[in-house]
Design an enzyme around this catalytic site. Structure first.
Site, PDB file in Angstrom:
ATOM      1  N   HIS A  38       0.819  -1.216   0.000  1.00 16.32           N
ATOM      2  CA  HIS A  38       0.000   0.000   0.000  1.00 16.32           C
ATOM      3  C   HIS A  38       0.853   1.267   0.000  1.00 16.32           C
ATOM      4  CE1 HIS A  38      -4.077  -1.761   0.723  1.00 16.32           C
ATOM      5  NE2 HIS A  38      -3.317  -2.794   1.018  1.00 16.32           N
ATOM      6  N   ASP A  80       3.527   9.485  -0.573  1.00 18.15           N
ATOM      7  CA  ASP A  80       2.356   8.685  -0.194  1.00 18.15           C
ATOM      8  C   ASP A  80       2.133   7.624  -1.255  1.00 18.15           C
ATOM      9  OD1 ASP A  80       0.122   8.023   1.364  1.00 18.15           O
ATOM     10  OD2 ASP A  80      -0.491  10.125   1.559  1.00 18.15           O
TER      11      ASP A  80
HETATM   12  C1  GDG Z   1      -2.058   3.801   3.398  1.00 14.85           C
HETATM   13  C2  GDG Z   1      -1.030   4.489   2.488  1.00 14.85           C
HETATM   14  C3  GDG Z   1      -2.715   4.426   0.635  1.00 14.85           C
HETATM   15  C4  GDG Z   1      -8.743   9.509   8.035  1.00 14.85           C
HETATM   16  N1  GDG Z   1      -9.192  10.189   9.112  1.00 14.85           N
HETATM   17  C5  GDG Z   1     -10.360   9.647   9.424  1.00 14.85           C
HETATM   18  C6  GDG Z   1     -10.644   8.617   8.535  1.00 14.85           C
HETATM   19  N2  GDG Z   1      -9.618   8.568   7.693  1.00 14.85           N
HETATM   20  C7  GDG Z   1      -9.576   7.648   6.536  1.00 14.85           C
HETATM   21  C8  GDG Z   1      -9.634   8.420   5.244  1.00 14.85           C
HETATM   22  C9  GDG Z   1      -9.016   7.422   4.272  1.00 14.85           C
HETATM   23  C10 GDG Z   1      -8.031   6.671   5.173  1.00 14.85           C
HETATM   24  O1  GDG Z   1      -8.387   6.919   6.522  1.00 14.85           O
HETATM   25  C11 GDG Z   1      -6.602   7.197   4.995  1.00 14.85           C
HETATM   26  O2  GDG Z   1      -6.119   6.673   3.816  1.00 14.85           O
HETATM   27  P1  GDG Z   1      -4.893   7.360   3.053  1.00 14.85           P
HETATM   28  O3  GDG Z   1      -4.786   6.674   1.751  1.00 14.85           O
HETATM   29  O4  GDG Z   1      -5.148   8.811   2.914  1.00 14.85           O
HETATM   30  O5  GDG Z   1      -3.602   7.184   3.959  1.00 14.85           O
HETATM   31  P2  GDG Z   1      -2.944   6.018   4.906  1.00 14.85           P
HETATM   32  O6  GDG Z   1      -3.710   5.813   6.137  1.00 14.85           O
HETATM   33  O7  GDG Z   1      -1.528   6.436   5.118  1.00 14.85           O
HETATM   34  O8  GDG Z   1      -3.003   4.674   4.008  1.00 14.85           O
HETATM   35  C12 GDG Z   1      -1.748   5.312   1.418  1.00 14.85           C
HETATM   36  C13 GDG Z   1      -3.614   3.636   1.564  1.00 14.85           C
HETATM   37  O9  GDG Z   1      -2.836   2.922   2.547  1.00 14.85           O
HETATM   38  C14 GDG Z   1      -4.493   2.640   0.794  1.00 14.85           C
HETATM   39  O10 GDG Z   1      -3.745   1.807  -0.030  1.00 14.85           O
HETATM   40  O11 GDG Z   1      -3.528   5.259  -0.169  1.00 14.85           O
HETATM   41  O12 GDG Z   1      -0.819   5.879   0.541  1.00 14.85           O
HETATM   42  O13 GDG Z   1      -0.138   5.317   3.247  1.00 14.85           O
HETATM   43  O14 GDG Z   1      -9.966   6.518   3.792  1.00 14.85           O
HETATM   44  O15 GDG Z   1     -10.958   8.751   4.967  1.00 14.85           O
HETATM   45  N3  GDG Z   1     -11.760   7.867   8.567  1.00 14.85           N
HETATM   46  C15 GDG Z   1     -12.660   8.149   9.540  1.00 14.85           C
HETATM   47  N4  GDG Z   1     -12.462   9.154  10.447  1.00 14.85           N
HETATM   48  C16 GDG Z   1     -11.337   9.929  10.416  1.00 14.85           C
HETATM   49  O16 GDG Z   1     -11.192  10.839  11.218  1.00 14.85           O
HETATM   50  N5  GDG Z   1     -13.778   7.421   9.620  1.00 14.85           N
END
Ligand code: GDG
Length: 460
Positions: A156, A364
């Site tokens: 990821h 990222d």
């Molecule tokens: C890893 C990789 C890759 C965030 N705050 C809240 C919340 N979130 C959710 C977001 C989003 C998820 O968490 C975060 O996903 P990201 O992709 O932005 O980042 P990482 O956590 O670092 O994820 C990344 C991912 O894996 C998938 O392959 O894209 O690059 O680092 O869905 O909405 N959800 C809730 N409350 C929050 O306060 N419910």
């Protein structure tokens, strides 16, 4: 149809409320429900004497199987090797790496213990899909136990260029473990090319144009599978949430001011200090934005046991505090900084209420927040996405305002541009990005990976 076995560090159990489960958890659960299968991983619990056999919960056609970790394993595998060695390495932060041989040994022994614990549950034709950097050595341990199942892996997070990866003292052993997978999936072409260059340059392996490669006497295949979101579901969620009590309260609190939103786990890869600085620059350079724009940064605390994360937290608190001290009025605070998480529908409503989505990680794998922000917009009056060129999502969302997150002045210019962008330009950029989000969803990602894994020749 062969059963599916998902392995991931954290397991989204049926007890997890749907409002908390993200699109990925829902998509994997749906596949398991359709095919029947097992979701296997860490329970999230740390206990003194972990039971060697997994805790089993059955729900419909899915078996959830989880293991606890001992405090020593949790420290070596999770806090140290996964989150203080591999995470900074894969996010190009060599200076933050903390490498100790015993942490690597602890990481591998947890991978071995987990593989040994899954092995008796595996049927010969089960297809195993392992997720992320916590389990790079998992397939190698399954093979050591004689398992010949098709085993796929999806990373990821980014894969670093060979010059960085080879700085890891255990890189060859780790790469050898990784090559025990039959299919290795990356988010973007640059991750894939970093990996294949490593295989050729450092290992002397052979990579073929279709992504198959030979290295360490093993044959495997590497390809890209950029992860998506459940676009229509997220748009629907945001439409409903547009009039929710939380969104209404948020809008009322703004009294007509524009909102810039950031949503990131509190992690140094997300570039939070630079964001705060750019917002301060905006207010400094263009006084007309003072008292007219609010920046709301939601940053749930993550990995609070790791020292670098605690230091980052202090740094951002200092930055936001100084900015607010400098610019706040008795009736306006420029930065709202929240160390908490929100239910997904609430978040969807907040995205929709924001004129700018400010997503500027230093590095990222993909960044799903960027995609969710776009999907949440009202197509008739959409907000503007400012996106780091170093997020995997920038390879797809080309109609965003793409910025270099190390260039604070450039980010400041982008904020100014976004806040003044005319409606027709906002609409056309949004429509172009929605086309991309409809073409590549979480379902297409999942199905493509599984199709390729299912058609990989099984080891004999
Ligand atoms: C890893 C990789 C890759 C965030 N705050 C809240 C919340 N979130 C959710 C977001 C989003 C998820 O968490 C975060 O996903 P990201 O992709 O932005 O980042 P990482 O956590 O670092 O994820 C990344 C991912 O894996 C998938 O392959 O894209 O690059 O680092 O869905 O909405 N959800 C809730 N409350 C929050 O306060 N419910």
């Amino acid at each position: 149809m062969a059963r599916l076995v998902i392995v991931s560090n954290r397991v989204s159990t049926p007890r997890e409320r749907l409002s908390r489960a993200g699109g990925l958890a829902v998509a994997l659960r749906d596949a398991l429900q359709k095919q029947g299968g097992v979701w296997f991983g860490w329970s999230g619990e740390v206990v003194d004497r972990p039971d060697p056999s997994p805790r089993i919960t059955n729900a419909g056609k899915i078996t959830y199987a989880t293991l606890d970790l001992s405090p020593v394993d949790h420290e070596a595998y999770y806090n140290s090797y996964a989150n203080s060695t591999l995470w900074p390495l894969c996010h190009y932060r060599l200076g933050l790496i903390d490498f100790r041989r015993e942490h690597f040994e602890g990481y591998r022994s947890v991978n071995a213990r987990f593989a040994q614990s899954l092995a008796p549950m595996l049927r010969p034709d089960d297809v195993v899909w392992v997720h992320d950097y916590h389990f790079l050595s998992f397939a190698a341990e399954l093979r050591r136990g004689g398992r010949k199942n098709r085993v796929g892996f999806f990373l990821h997070i980014p894969f670093p260029p060979p010059e960085l990866f080879s700085a890891l003292p255990s890189h060859r052993e780790l790469a050898r473990d990784l090559c025990a997978y039959d299919l290795i999936g990356f988010q973007t072409e640059s991750d894939l090319s970093a990996f294949t260059r490593y295989i050729e340059q450092e290992i002397g392996g052979t990579v073929h144009p279709d992504g198959t490669f030979e290295a360490f006497g093993q044959r495997s295949r590497a390809a890209t599978f950029p992860i998506g979101i459940d676009t229509d579901a997220f748009t629907g969620l945001a439409r409903l949430a547009a009039v929710s009590p939380e969104t209404t309260r948020l809008k009322e609190s703004l009294v007509g001011r524009e909102l810039v939103i950031g949503v990131d786990r509190l992690d140094y890869s997300k570039g939070l200090p630079n964001k705060v600085e750019a917002f301060g620059e905006l207010l400094g350079r263009w006084p007309e934005h003072r008292n007219k724009v609010t920046f709301m940064q939601i940053a749930p605390v993550s990995r609070g046991e790791v020292a670098q994360y605690r230091a980052l937290r202090r740094q951002i608190e200092g930055g936001a505090g100084r900015l607010n001290g400098k610019f706040a009025e008795f009736d306006w605070v420029p930065v709202r900084y929240l160390n908490r998480s929100f239910a997904r529908p609430t978040l969807a409503g907040f995205y929709r209420a924001s004129r700018v989505g400010f997503v500027t990680p230093l590095r990222d794998g993909m960044n799903l927040v960027a995609k969710e922000y776009v999907a949440a917009q009202d197509p008739a009056d959409p907000g503007v996405l400012i996106l780091s060129r170093f997020a995997g999502a920038a390879k797809e969302l080309k109609a965003a305002l793409i910025v270099n997150p190390f260039d604070v002045d450039g980010m400041t210019d982008a904020l100014h541009l976004a806040l003044g962008m005319p409606l027709d330009e906002r609409r056309s950029r949004h429509a172009a990005m929605m086309d991309v989000l409809h073409a590549n969803t979480i379902t297409t990602w999942r199905d493509r990976f599984l199709e390729e894994l299912n058609t990989t020749p099984q080891r004999t």
